[in-house]
Design a protein around this motif. Structure first.
Motif, PDB file in Angstrom:
ATOM      1  N   LEU A  93       0.812  -1.216   0.000  1.00 22.97           N
ATOM      2  CA  LEU A  93       0.000   0.000   0.000  1.00 22.97           C
ATOM      3  C   LEU A  93       0.844   1.263   0.000  1.00 22.97           C
ATOM      4  O   LEU A  93       0.404   2.311  -0.511  1.00 22.97           O
ATOM      5  CB  LEU A  93      -0.931   0.004   1.220  1.00 22.97           C
ATOM      6  CG  LEU A  93      -2.103  -0.984   1.190  1.00 22.97           C
ATOM      7  CD1 LEU A  93      -2.843  -0.965   2.525  1.00 22.97           C
ATOM      8  CD2 LEU A  93      -3.064  -0.633   0.048  1.00 22.97           C
ATOM      9  N   ASP A  94       2.027   1.190   0.568  1.00 19.31           N
ATOM     10  CA  ASP A  94       2.872   2.392   0.642  1.00 19.31           C
ATOM     11  C   ASP A  94       3.898   2.483  -0.483  1.00 19.31           C
ATOM     12  O   ASP A  94       4.835   3.288  -0.413  1.00 19.31           O
ATOM     13  CB  ASP A  94       3.582   2.462   2.000  1.00 19.31           C
ATOM     14  CG  ASP A  94       4.462   1.235   2.253  1.00 19.31           C
ATOM     15  OD1 ASP A  94       4.429   0.285   1.425  1.00 19.31           O
ATOM     16  OD2 ASP A  94       5.179   1.219   3.268  1.00 19.31           O
ATOM     17  N   GLN A  95       3.717   1.662  -1.531  1.00 22.33           N
ATOM     18  CA  GLN A  95       4.652   1.681  -2.664  1.00 22.33           C
ATOM     19  C   GLN A  95       3.946   2.180  -3.931  1.00 22.33           C
ATOM     20  O   GLN A  95       2.735   1.993  -4.105  1.00 22.33           O
ATOM     21  CB  GLN A  95       5.194   0.264  -2.919  1.00 22.33           C
ATOM     22  CG  GLN A  95       6.020  -0.294  -1.771  1.00 22.33           C
ATOM     23  CD  GLN A  95       7.297   0.498  -1.558  1.00 22.33           C
ATOM     24  OE1 GLN A  95       8.004   0.847  -2.503  1.00 22.33           O
ATOM     25  NE2 GLN A  95       7.605   0.796  -0.286  1.00 22.33           N
ATOM     26  N   PRO A  96       4.698   2.840  -4.842  1.00 20.50           N
ATOM     27  CA  PRO A  96       4.084   3.268  -6.114  1.00 20.50           C
ATOM     28  C   PRO A  96       3.896   2.064  -7.046  1.00 20.50           C
ATOM     29  O   PRO A  96       4.612   1.070  -6.965  1.00 20.50           O
ATOM     30  CB  PRO A  96       5.106   4.259  -6.689  1.00 20.50           C
ATOM     31  CG  PRO A  96       6.418   3.830  -6.097  1.00 20.50           C
ATOM     32  CD  PRO A  96       6.107   3.291  -4.724  1.00 20.50           C
ATOM     33  N   PRO A 208      -3.584  -2.169 -18.049  1.00 22.12           N
ATOM     34  CA  PRO A 208      -3.573  -3.011 -16.852  1.00 22.12           C
ATOM     35  C   PRO A 208      -3.862  -2.212 -15.592  1.00 22.12           C
ATOM     36  O   PRO A 208      -3.445  -1.062 -15.456  1.00 22.12           O
ATOM     37  CB  PRO A 208      -2.136  -3.569 -16.834  1.00 22.12           C
ATOM     38  CG  PRO A 208      -1.628  -3.409 -18.233  1.00 22.12           C
ATOM     39  CD  PRO A 208      -2.288  -2.190 -18.769  1.00 22.12           C
ATOM     40  N   PHE A 209      -4.622  -2.823 -14.681  1.00 19.08           N
ATOM     41  CA  PHE A 209      -4.888  -2.190 -13.396  1.00 19.08           C
ATOM     42  C   PHE A 209      -3.618  -2.176 -12.551  1.00 19.08           C
ATOM     43  O   PHE A 209      -2.859  -3.150 -12.540  1.00 19.08           O
ATOM     44  CB  PHE A 209      -5.998  -2.939 -12.663  1.00 19.08           C
ATOM     45  CG  PHE A 209      -7.378  -2.473 -12.999  1.00 19.08           C
ATOM     46  CD1 PHE A 209      -8.191  -1.933 -12.018  1.00 19.08           C
ATOM     47  CD2 PHE A 209      -7.875  -2.578 -14.292  1.00 19.08           C
ATOM     48  CE1 PHE A 209      -9.474  -1.492 -12.320  1.00 19.08           C
ATOM     49  CE2 PHE A 209      -9.149  -2.150 -14.602  1.00 19.08           C
ATOM     50  CZ  PHE A 209      -9.954  -1.608 -13.606  1.00 19.08           C
ATOM     51  N   MET A 210      -3.416  -1.073 -11.835  1.00 19.48           N
ATOM     52  CA  MET A 210      -2.347  -1.002 -10.839  1.00 19.48           C
ATOM     53  C   MET A 210      -2.937  -1.456  -9.512  1.00 19.48           C
ATOM     54  O   MET A 210      -4.014  -0.979  -9.106  1.00 19.48           O
ATOM     55  CB  MET A 210      -1.817   0.433 -10.763  1.00 19.48           C
ATOM     56  CG  MET A 210      -1.125   0.867 -12.058  1.00 19.48           C
ATOM     57  SD  MET A 210      -0.788   2.657 -12.123  1.00 19.48           S
ATOM     58  CE  MET A 210      -2.407   3.295 -12.610  1.00 19.48           C
ATOM     59  N   VAL A 211      -2.269  -2.393  -8.842  1.00 21.47           N
ATOM     60  CA  VAL A 211      -2.848  -3.065  -7.681  1.00 21.47           C
ATOM     61  C   VAL A 211      -1.984  -2.840  -6.443  1.00 21.47           C
ATOM     62  O   VAL A 211      -0.762  -3.017  -6.478  1.00 21.47           O
ATOM     63  CB  VAL A 211      -3.011  -4.579  -7.948  1.00 21.47           C
ATOM     64  CG1 VAL A 211      -3.695  -5.269  -6.771  1.00 21.47           C
ATOM     65  CG2 VAL A 211      -3.805  -4.827  -9.237  1.00 21.47           C
ATOM     66  N   PHE A 212      -2.652  -2.467  -5.346  1.00 23.70           N
ATOM     67  CA  PHE A 212      -2.014  -2.251  -4.055  1.00 23.70           C
ATOM     68  C   PHE A 212      -2.676  -3.159  -3.015  1.00 23.70           C
ATOM     69  O   PHE A 212      -3.915  -3.278  -3.003  1.00 23.70           O
ATOM     70  CB  PHE A 212      -2.166  -0.797  -3.594  1.00 23.70           C
ATOM     71  CG  PHE A 212      -1.756   0.230  -4.631  1.00 23.70           C
ATOM     72  CD1 PHE A 212      -0.487   0.778  -4.611  1.00 23.70           C
ATOM     73  CD2 PHE A 212      -2.642   0.642  -5.608  1.00 23.70           C
ATOM     74  CE1 PHE A 212      -0.114   1.733  -5.551  1.00 23.70           C
ATOM     75  CE2 PHE A 212      -2.286   1.582  -6.561  1.00 23.70           C
ATOM     76  CZ  PHE A 212      -1.012   2.133  -6.531  1.00 23.70           C
ATOM     77  N   THR A 213      -1.890  -3.771  -2.142  1.00 25.17           N
ATOM     78  CA  THR A 213      -2.481  -4.638  -1.121  1.00 25.17           C
ATOM     79  C   THR A 213      -1.716  -4.515   0.189  1.00 25.17           C
ATOM     80  O   THR A 213      -0.505  -4.229   0.213  1.00 25.17           O
ATOM     81  CB  THR A 213      -2.491  -6.101  -1.609  1.00 25.17           C
ATOM     82  OG1 THR A 213      -3.243  -6.885  -0.682  1.00 25.17           O
ATOM     83  CG2 THR A 213      -1.096  -6.665  -1.740  1.00 25.17           C
ATOM     84  N   GLY A 214      -2.455  -4.707   1.284  1.00 21.65           N
ATOM     85  CA  GLY A 214      -1.838  -4.608   2.609  1.00 21.65           C
ATOM     86  C   GLY A 214      -2.911  -4.519   3.674  1.00 21.65           C
ATOM     87  O   GLY A 214      -4.109  -4.709   3.403  1.00 21.65           O
ATOM     88  N   SER A 215      -2.485  -4.245   4.890  1.00 21.46           N
ATOM     89  CA  SER A 215      -3.407  -4.171   6.022  1.00 21.46           C
ATOM     90  C   SER A 215      -3.857  -2.736   6.267  1.00 21.46           C
ATOM     91  O   SER A 215      -3.050  -1.795   6.205  1.00 21.46           O
ATOM     92  CB  SER A 215      -2.716  -4.709   7.294  1.00 21.46           C
ATOM     93  OG  SER A 215      -3.533  -4.530   8.423  1.00 21.46           O
ATOM     94  N   ALA A 216      -5.164  -2.595   6.533  1.00 20.52           N
ATOM     95  CA  ALA A 216      -5.705  -1.283   6.872  1.00 20.52           C
ATOM     96  C   ALA A 216      -6.330  -1.326   8.261  1.00 20.52           C
ATOM     97  O   ALA A 216      -7.133  -0.459   8.600  1.00 20.52           O
ATOM     98  CB  ALA A 216      -6.727  -0.845   5.839  1.00 20.52           C
ATOM     99  N   GLY A 217      -5.965  -2.352   9.064  1.00 21.30           N
ATOM    100  CA  GLY A 217      -6.560  -2.515  10.380  1.00 21.30           C
ATOM    101  C   GLY A 217      -5.896  -1.650  11.424  1.00 21.30           C
ATOM    102  O   GLY A 217      -4.823  -1.092  11.234  1.00 21.30           O
TER     103      GLY A 217
END
Length: 217
Positions: A93-96, A208-217
């Motif tokens: 999530l914190d990367q481009p 193509p979609f740019m995809v971000f993943t991670g925790s938001a808790g």
């Protein structure tokens, strides 16, 4: 003393009988040959026409016709997957992330808020507010009207419902080369299912979609 004519008479009778027998045999042979030709498949036009089988064209079966084979569920599922837009490998999530054509995006922030639903179908409640940036690294003006953003949450990647909160401010207008724009999106997400969230950003159709993943808790 017998006459010569009387001695020759029986010979003439036998000769005539022999000739008659030969003629009869010849007539029988001709009759048999004629009947044999008539019985042959190609002996007459009528026989030829009746002996030639008609060509029958089998009707083609459409998808809804009885007996037509439906597309197997596995193939239908694969076709649905193939119809999805291409996606780049996910980043944190914190990367481009890069689309591969000069356009890049970042997740500037993910905030937990109490969303306020406006309009029909919008339900107020726990939500995540996602602030995104897009940078146009191409030589052309980028139309931001085609930007699409979605979010899934949880290990099952449940799609989150967009919320038309007051702070909702999607990308719009156009972006000059080298410039950066900001957009804000709000999604309804339960507080107990934010351990894994995935944000997907598509800047134009076909890219193509740019995809971000991670925790938001």
């Amino acid at each position: 003393m017998s006459r010569p004519e009387e001695g020759r008479r029986p010979s003439r009778v036998r000769l005539l009988l022999a000739l008659a027998a030969v003629a009869l045999v010849a007539l029988v042979a001709v009759f048999v040959l004629v009947r044999g030709d008539d019985d042959e498949p190609g002996g007459s036009p009528a026989a030829t026409a009746s002996s030639t089988p008609a060509t029958v064209t089998e009707p083609s079966l459409g998808a809804d016709a009885p007996g037509a084979q439906a597309t197997p569920p596995a193939e239908a599922s694969q076709a649905a997957v193939d119809d999805l837009p291409p996606r780049q490998a996910p980043v944190a999530l914190d990367q481009p992330a890069a689309a591969g054509d000069g356009v890049t995006a970042t997740v500037a922030s993910v905030e937990a808020i109490n969303g306020f639903g406006q309009g029909r179908g919008n339900v107020s409640g726990p939500a995540l507010r996602v602030t995104l940036t897009i940078t146009n690294g191409t030589d052309d003006i980028l139309d931001l009207g085609g930007v699409a953003v979605d979010l899934t949450h949880g290990t099952d990647a449940v799609p989150a419902s967009p919320l038309d909160d007051r702070s909702h401010a999607p990308f719009s207008g156009s972006l000059e080369p080298g410039e950066t724009a900001e957009g804000v999106y709000v999604f309804s997400v339960p507080p107990d299912d934010r351990g894994t969230v995935t944000v997907s950003v598509g800047h134009r159709a076909g890219a193509p979609f740019m995809v971000f993943t991670g925790s938001a808790g």
